[in-house]
Design an enzyme around this catalytic site. Structure first.
Site, PDB file in Angstrom:
ATOM      1  N   GLU A  91       0.791  -1.273   0.126  1.00 24.57           N
ATOM      2  CA  GLU A  91       0.087  -0.091   0.007  1.00 24.57           C
ATOM      3  C   GLU A  91       0.949   1.346  -0.045  1.00 24.57           C
ATOM      4  O   GLU A  91       1.942   1.392   0.896  1.00 24.57           O
ATOM      5  CB  GLU A  91      -1.042  -0.038   1.257  1.00 24.57           C
ATOM      6  CG  GLU A  91      -2.075  -1.148   0.986  1.00 24.57           C
ATOM      7  CD  GLU A  91      -3.027  -1.095   2.139  1.00 24.57           C
ATOM      8  OE1 GLU A  91      -4.176  -1.606   1.613  1.00 24.57           O
ATOM      9  OE2 GLU A  91      -2.823  -0.936   3.349  1.00 24.57           O
ATOM     10  N   CYS A 104       3.500   8.625   0.950  1.00 22.11           N
ATOM     11  CA  CYS A 104       3.885   7.655   2.060  1.00 22.11           C
ATOM     12  C   CYS A 104       4.427   6.150   1.378  1.00 22.11           C
ATOM     13  O   CYS A 104       3.232   5.435   0.823  1.00 22.11           O
ATOM     14  CB  CYS A 104       2.925   7.531   3.105  1.00 22.11           C
ATOM     15  SG  CYS A 104       3.391   6.212   4.600  1.00 22.11           S
ATOM     16  N   CYS A 111       6.225  -6.954   7.174  1.00 21.94           N
ATOM     17  CA  CYS A 111       7.210  -6.504   8.208  1.00 21.94           C
ATOM     18  C   CYS A 111       7.672  -7.732   9.065  1.00 21.94           C
ATOM     19  O   CYS A 111       6.905  -8.464   9.297  1.00 21.94           O
ATOM     20  CB  CYS A 111       6.708  -5.308   9.081  1.00 21.94           C
ATOM     21  SG  CYS A 111       8.097  -4.329   9.783  1.00 21.94           S
ATOM     22  N   CYS A 115       5.965  -5.469  16.208  1.00 31.66           N
ATOM     23  CA  CYS A 115       5.363  -4.404  17.126  1.00 31.66           C
ATOM     24  C   CYS A 115       3.624  -4.752  17.321  1.00 31.66           C
ATOM     25  O   CYS A 115       3.000  -4.512  16.200  1.00 31.66           O
ATOM     26  CB  CYS A 115       5.495  -2.874  16.674  1.00 31.66           C
ATOM     27  SG  CYS A 115       7.309  -2.608  16.387  1.00 31.66           S
ATOM     28  N   CYS A 118       0.561  -2.287  15.546  1.00 28.83           N
ATOM     29  CA  CYS A 118       0.797  -2.114  14.325  1.00 28.83           C
ATOM     30  C   CYS A 118       0.208  -3.244  13.370  1.00 28.83           C
ATOM     31  O   CYS A 118       0.479  -4.441  13.212  1.00 28.83           O
ATOM     32  CB  CYS A 118       2.365  -1.839  13.826  1.00 28.83           C
ATOM     33  SG  CYS A 118       2.517  -1.536  12.068  1.00 28.83           S
ATOM     34  N   CYS A 347      -1.588   5.831  10.046  1.00 25.86           N
ATOM     35  CA  CYS A 347      -0.236   5.338  10.465  1.00 25.86           C
ATOM     36  C   CYS A 347      -0.775   3.865  10.893  1.00 25.86           C
ATOM     37  O   CYS A 347      -1.631   3.916  11.824  1.00 25.86           O
ATOM     38  CB  CYS A 347       0.176   5.948  11.616  1.00 25.86           C
ATOM     39  SG  CYS A 347       0.821   7.734  11.119  1.00 25.86           S
TER      40      CYS A 347
HETATM   41  N1  SAH Z   1       8.813   0.399  10.418  1.00 22.05           N
HETATM   42  C1  SAH Z   1       9.126   1.801  10.363  1.00 22.05           C
HETATM   43  C2  SAH Z   1       8.054   2.581   9.569  1.00 22.05           C
HETATM   44  C3  SAH Z   1       6.724   2.551   9.735  1.00 22.05           C
HETATM   45  S1  SAH Z   1       6.215   4.245   9.970  1.00 22.05           S
HETATM   46  C4  SAH Z   1       8.894   2.297  11.827  1.00 22.05           C
HETATM   47  O1  SAH Z   1       8.900   1.553  12.775  1.00 22.05           O
HETATM   48  O2  SAH Z   1       9.312   3.511  12.238  1.00 22.05           O
HETATM   49  C5  SAH Z   1       4.756   4.259  10.754  1.00 22.05           C
HETATM   50  C6  SAH Z   1       4.730   4.965  12.291  1.00 22.05           C
HETATM   51  O3  SAH Z   1       3.298   4.595  12.460  1.00 22.05           O
HETATM   52  C7  SAH Z   1       5.709   4.294  13.195  1.00 22.05           C
HETATM   53  O4  SAH Z   1       6.190   5.289  13.952  1.00 22.05           O
HETATM   54  C8  SAH Z   1       4.767   3.217  13.749  1.00 22.05           C
HETATM   55  O5  SAH Z   1       5.262   2.738  14.952  1.00 22.05           O
HETATM   56  C9  SAH Z   1       3.548   3.929  13.788  1.00 22.05           C
HETATM   57  N2  SAH Z   1       2.279   3.240  13.853  1.00 22.05           N
HETATM   58  C10 SAH Z   1       2.261   1.735  13.829  1.00 22.05           C
HETATM   59  N3  SAH Z   1       1.129   1.251  13.986  1.00 22.05           N
HETATM   60  C11 SAH Z   1       0.428   2.325  14.370  1.00 22.05           C
HETATM   61  C12 SAH Z   1      -1.091   2.366  14.881  1.00 22.05           C
HETATM   62  N4  SAH Z   1      -2.019   1.328  14.783  1.00 22.05           N
HETATM   63  N5  SAH Z   1      -1.342   3.625  15.054  1.00 22.05           N
HETATM   64  C13 SAH Z   1      -0.479   4.796  15.173  1.00 22.05           C
HETATM   65  N6  SAH Z   1       1.045   4.627  14.838  1.00 22.05           N
HETATM   66  C14 SAH Z   1       1.131   3.318  14.559  1.00 22.05           C
END
Ligand code: SAH
Length: 375
Positions: A91, A104, A111, A115, A118, A347
């Site tokens: 996406e 984006c 991944c 986490c 996410c 995000c």
């Molecule tokens: N893997 C990279 C890129 C992801 S960027 C990283 O971890 O930085 C996307 C951002 O959104 C990251 O800061 C991630 O932790 C955050 N994120 C992930 N799941 C989310 C959610 N459900 N709600 C809000 N932010 C989230």
């Protein structure tokens, strides 16, 4: 097999020209056609000798991932599902604002990190994206948006200007876990013969792969965002498991090393607001002490829900109180505006289509299976 020219940055393309028996400057011409003008048809590249064009038609192509689906949110945010073969889809999200347009971009199919808050993590992991699949998202989005602009008779922000003015490597995947391909794609974004974006307008977000942060600093420093998300190792170990390998002390030291060569004089710390997990006033105070030696801005991200998640978004009051404590401690702390959440484009909501090779998706499906009570 035909070569996809989207897979080459300036150096790679210059080498390819030598293999074709052409002068290296042809690389510059080709880059301009492909990336500045969005041209995929070699027949249109009229300043390139016809004999060479014929060779290209026979053995090369400009092939971006094809669109499988497009969704447009009420706030104008657009999400595309792009085909990256054999059942995998990634996406890409375009976020329009008054004075800029941000794309984006995804770096992996799924991944490999885990986490729990996410959605991409829950899909598991299939593979790294190629250079062409990464830069192809920008190539494709710019073409799609330009065509749409022409169709509705809209005027560009700047005459002849680009619609995508900023890129964030914040889509599916951990960009620093696909280092070589991501760096080649970044170089194309910055190249004046390609997209000509300034380093300040290209931001890479990482969960904190410390050795790769050092490599990025030397290879191609762009603006850096770090998914901090916790004020101490105990909480971060839980929600960002890579912390067990690269704990906060090492991560923060790497941030300062990065700043020696970064285009901006601060790191952006992302901090997802999870109710009852990391959003209490004492966490804000602890965070203020934790990052005091790193020049930074703190971006609080209200957690975005997805099916099967075990978390809740912090309440508005908790988020604002958290921000105020950081502001009073002297930090620039802002709350990220949620964009495109009605189409799951915000995000952490990107799921794509991942043929999981890690069995994580299956494991999570078992965990969230409803319990059936029999009378
Ligand atoms: N893997 C990279 C890129 C992801 S960027 C990283 O971890 O930085 C996307 C951002 O959104 C990251 O800061 C991630 O932790 C955050 N994120 C992930 N799941 C989310 C959610 N459900 N709600 C809000 N932010 C989230």
């Amino acid at each position: 097999m035909s070569v996809n020219l989207l897979n080459y940055d300036a150096d790679g393309l210059a080498e390819l020209m030598i293999q074709y028996g052409e002068k290296p400057f042809r690389a510059k011409q080709l880059m301009k056609w492909i990336h500045q003008r969005g041209e995929a048809d070699f027949a249109q590249m009229t300043d390139i000798a016809k004999t060479f064009r014929e060779k290209l038609v026979a053995g090369a192509q400009v092939a971006a991932p094809a669109m499988l689906a497009e969704q447009i949110a009420t706030d104008g945010t657009t999400k595309w599902l792009l085909d990256v073969n054999v059942g995998n889809g990634i996406e890409t999200v375009f976020i329009p604002e008054d004075d800029r347009g941000t794309l984006c971009i995804s770096s992996q199919v799924g991944c490999a990190l885990d986490c729990g808050f996410c959605s991409t993590a829950k899909q598991g992991f299939n593979r790294n994206l190629s250079v062409g699949e990464i830069i192809g998202q920008l190539w494709w989005a710019e073409n799609r948006l330009t065509a749409e602009q022409a169709r509705i008779g809209d005027v560009p922000l700047e005459p002849g200007g680009r619609i995508v003015t900023n890129v964030v490597m914040m889509g599916m995947g951990e960009p620093l876990a696909n280092f070589e391909n991501v760096v080649a794609a970044l170089r194309l974004m910055l190249d004046d013969n390609a997209y000509g974006l300034s380093r300040r307008r290209v931001t890479l977000s990482t969960s904190g792969i410390v050795p790769a942060m050092d490599r990025l600093r030397d290879a191609c420093p762009v603006s850096l965002a770090v998914s901090l998300h916790a004020p101490n190792d105990a909480i971060r170990d839980e929600i960002v498991p890579i912390n067990k390998k690269y704990p906060l002390k090492e991560l923060l030291a790497a941030c300062n090393r990065y700043l020696e060569k970064a285009p901006r004089d601060f790191i952006t710390f992302e901090y997802v607001m999870l109710a009852g997990v990391n959003d209490q006033p004492e966490h804000a105070r602890q965070l203020a002490v934790l990052v005091r030696d790193v020049p930074c801005k703190i971006n609080l991200i209200p957690w975005n829900p997805f099916p099967g998640a075990d978390y809740n978004r912090s309440g508005r009051d908790a988020i604002l109180a958290f921000r105020d404590i950081l502001n009073e401690a002297g930090y620039v702390a802002t709350v990220r505006k949620t964009r495109g959440d009605d189409i799951d484009a915000a995000c952490g909501q990107l799921a794509g289509q991942v043929k999981d090779k890690t069995r994580r998706a299956a494991r999570h499906a078992m965990e969230t299976k409803p319990i059936i009570f029999r009378p």
